[in-house]
Design an enzyme around this catalytic site. Structure first.
Site, PDB file in Angstrom:
ATOM      1  CG  LEU A 107      -1.933  -1.044   1.257  1.00 24.50           C
ATOM      2  CD1 LEU A 107      -2.877  -0.745   2.491  1.00 24.50           C
ATOM      3  CD2 LEU A 107      -2.938  -1.033   0.035  1.00 24.50           C
ATOM      4  CG  HIS A 108       3.110   2.167  -3.574  1.00 25.47           C
ATOM      5  ND1 HIS A 108       3.103   3.205  -4.533  1.00 25.47           N
ATOM      6  CD2 HIS A 108       2.739   1.108  -4.152  1.00 25.47           C
ATOM      7  CE1 HIS A 108       2.826   2.659  -5.560  1.00 25.47           C
ATOM      8  NE2 HIS A 108       2.463   1.431  -5.537  1.00 25.47           N
ATOM      9  CB  ALA A 109       1.948   7.467  -2.783  1.00 21.76           C
TER      10      ALA A 109
END
Lengths: 316, 88
Positions: B15-17
Site C-alpha cells: 500500500l504505497h502512495a
C-alpha cells in the site's frame, strides 16, 4: 504483550545488559511492570510473594546466598525462581552464584547482568517498564502546538483540519502530526501525542498533495511529541444546531481515562478557523491562570443587577 | 450496517502512495465510516496519511471495517480494488 527479548533489545545499551543464561526463555512475556528485590523472600519468608515480577539481585542478595550453606542455596533459590519468573537481573556487575545460573538455565528463565548499581538499575528499569506498559491509542486528527498548548484538531474528512493546521503553522505555531495521532498515557496522569515515524511532519493538503512541513517552513515549525491539553472539533455549520454562545459550560472528552477540555467550532466559508483556534487556546491559558472571561463577566452582571434592584427599592 | 472483512495485499509494492490514492478516491464520498487495521494499528481509510502510516507490504493482511448505510457497496468496491492489486 511485552517479551524479555523486546526489553533486552530496547534497553541493552541504556541499562548495560549482558546475557548470562536462560537464553531459551527470551520469548517469555513480562506480565507486570514490577521489579522486585527478593531479599526477604530469599530468607524463606514467602507470604505475599508474587512470582510474576522481575527479580533484581543486588549486593546483599548475592552475598546472602554466598553465606548460606551450599545445600540450602538451591532450595531457597528454587522457592523464588519458578517458571513463572519472567527475568532475573544481577546488578552492579556482580558474579552470580553458580546455583543461580544453574536454576535459571534449567527453568529457562533469562538471566542478565547489568553494570549499573542496584538502586539505579531498579529505578530505571521500573520507569522504563511503566513506559512500555502505559496504555496507548490512536485517534484521527491533527496535533498542533499553539502558544505552548497541545491541541488535537478533529473533524470529518474534508472539513479543513489540515488547512487550519497549515494556517497555524504559518502564524508561527508548530505541527506534531497530521491525520493520525498516537496518544500515550504518561505517569497515569496526562496524555502525550506523537506521530508515526514514517509520516512524521508530513501533511496531505487537498489539491497540493503531500508536503513536508519541516522542510517547507523549517525546524522551528515542528515538534516530535507534545502533551495534549485540549481537543477541538471542526464541524460543518448546521443552522439548526445551537452552538455555545457564552462559554459558561465546559465540555470534556474522555481519552484513555483522562478528561480533556473539548470545544466544537462550526466552520463555514469566511470564518478564520486558525484565528478561532488561537482564541480558544489563549482563553484556555487564561483559565489555567485562574481567569475565566465568561464567569468573570457573569459575576459582574449579577452584581449590576442586584445593585439596580437595591436602587429601585430605595427610590420606591 | 456494520461489515468486517480481512483481505490480503496483492500488489508487489504494497500500500504505497498510488494505491492509497485509489482507495481514498473510491471512498471519499461514501457515507459509511471506513477503517483499516494492519499490524495492530487502526486508521481511518479516508485519510491518505492513515493508509500510508500502515506501511502494509505485499501479502500483509488488512482488516477492513465499514459502518454505515452504504457499507455493502463500499465493501464490494474496496475488495474489488484489493483483489485486482490496484491495477498494478
Amino acid at each position: 504483550m511485552v517479551t524479555v527479548r523486546q526489553v533486552f533489545d530496547s534497553y541493552k545499551d541504556t541499562l548495560v545488559f549482558e546475557v548470562l543464561g536462560g537464553k531459551k526463555g527470551f520469548s517469555k512475556s513480562i506480565k507486570l511492570p514490577e521489579v522486585h528485590r527478593p531479599g526477604l523472600s530469599l530468607s524463606g519468608y514467602l507470604k505475599n510473594y508474587v512470582n510474576q515480577r522481575i527479580l533484581v539481585f543486588g549486593n546483599s542478595e548475592v552475598s546472602y546466598i554466598n553465606d548460606l550453606d551450599s545445600d540450602v542455596r538451591s532450595d531457597r533459590l528454587s522457592s523464588i525462581i519458578t517458571q513463572e519468573t519472567p527475568l532475573v537481573v544481577v546488578a552492579g556487575k556482580l558474579a552470580p552464584p553458580i546455583e543461580l545460573i544453574n536454576s535459571c538455565n534449567s527453568l529457562g528463565v533469562p538471566l542478565l547482568r547489568s553494570s549499573l548499581k542496584t538502586m539505579e538499575l531498579q529505578s530505571r528499569l521500573t520507569y522504563l517498564l511503566l513506559e512500555k506498559f502505559s496504555p496507548t491509542t490512536t485517534c484521527h486528527g491533527t496535533l498542533v502546538e499553539a502558544f505552548g498548548v497541545g491541541v488535537i484538531i478533529q473533524g470529518d474528512s474534508s472539513v479543513g483540519k489540515s488547512e487550519a493546521a497549515l494556517s497555524l503553522i504559518e502564524r508561527g505555531h508548530r505541527l506534531i502530526t497530521d491525520d493520525v495521532v498516537k496518544v500515550k498515557l504518561r505517569e497515569g496522569l496526562y496524555l502525550e501525542g506523537y506521530g508515526a515515524e514514517l509520516t512524521r511532519h508530513l501533511m496531505e493538503i487537498r489539491g497540493i498533495g503531500i508536503i513536508n512541513v519541516a522542510h517547507l517552513y523549517g525546524a522551528v515549525c515542528v515538534r516530535d511529541d507534545k502533551r495534549i491539553d485540549m481537543v477541538i472539533k471542526l464541524e460543518v455549520w448546521d443552522d439548526k444546531k445551537f452552538y455555545d454562545r457564552v462559554g459558561l459550560e465546559e465540555k470534556h472528552i474522555d481519552l484513555l481515562g483522562v478528561k480533556v477540555p473539548y470545544h466544537i467550532i462550526p466552520v463555514k466559508p469566511g470564518r478564520d478557523v486558525a484565528l478561532l483556534i488561537e482564541t480558544i487556546v489563549l482563553n484556555h491559558r487564561l483559565k489555567e491562570m485562574g481567569y475565566n472571561s465568561a464567569k468573570d463577566f457573569n459575576i459582574k452582571l449579577l452584581e449590576t443587577i442586584s445593585r439596580k434592584q437595591r436602587k429601585r427599592k430605595t427610590s420606591l | 450496517m456494520k461489515l468486517s472483512y480481512k483481505i490480503k495485499v496483492k500488489n508487489p509494492l504494497g500500500l504505497h502512495a498510488r494505491p492509497a490514492t485509489v482507495i481514498v478516491r473510491l471512498i471519499q464520498d461514501a457515507k459509511s465510516s471506513v477503517s483499516f487495521t494492519c499490524h495492530n494499528e487502526t486508521v481511518n481509510a479516508k485519510s491518505i496519511m492513515g493508509i500510508l502510516m500502515l506501511a502494509a507490504g505485499k501479502n500483509s493482511i488488512v482488516r477492513i471495517d465499514v459502518e454505515g448505510e452504504d457499507a455493502q457497496d463500499v465493501m464490494s468496491k474496496l475488495t474489488e480494488v484489493f483483489e485486482n492489486g490496484f491495477g498494478e
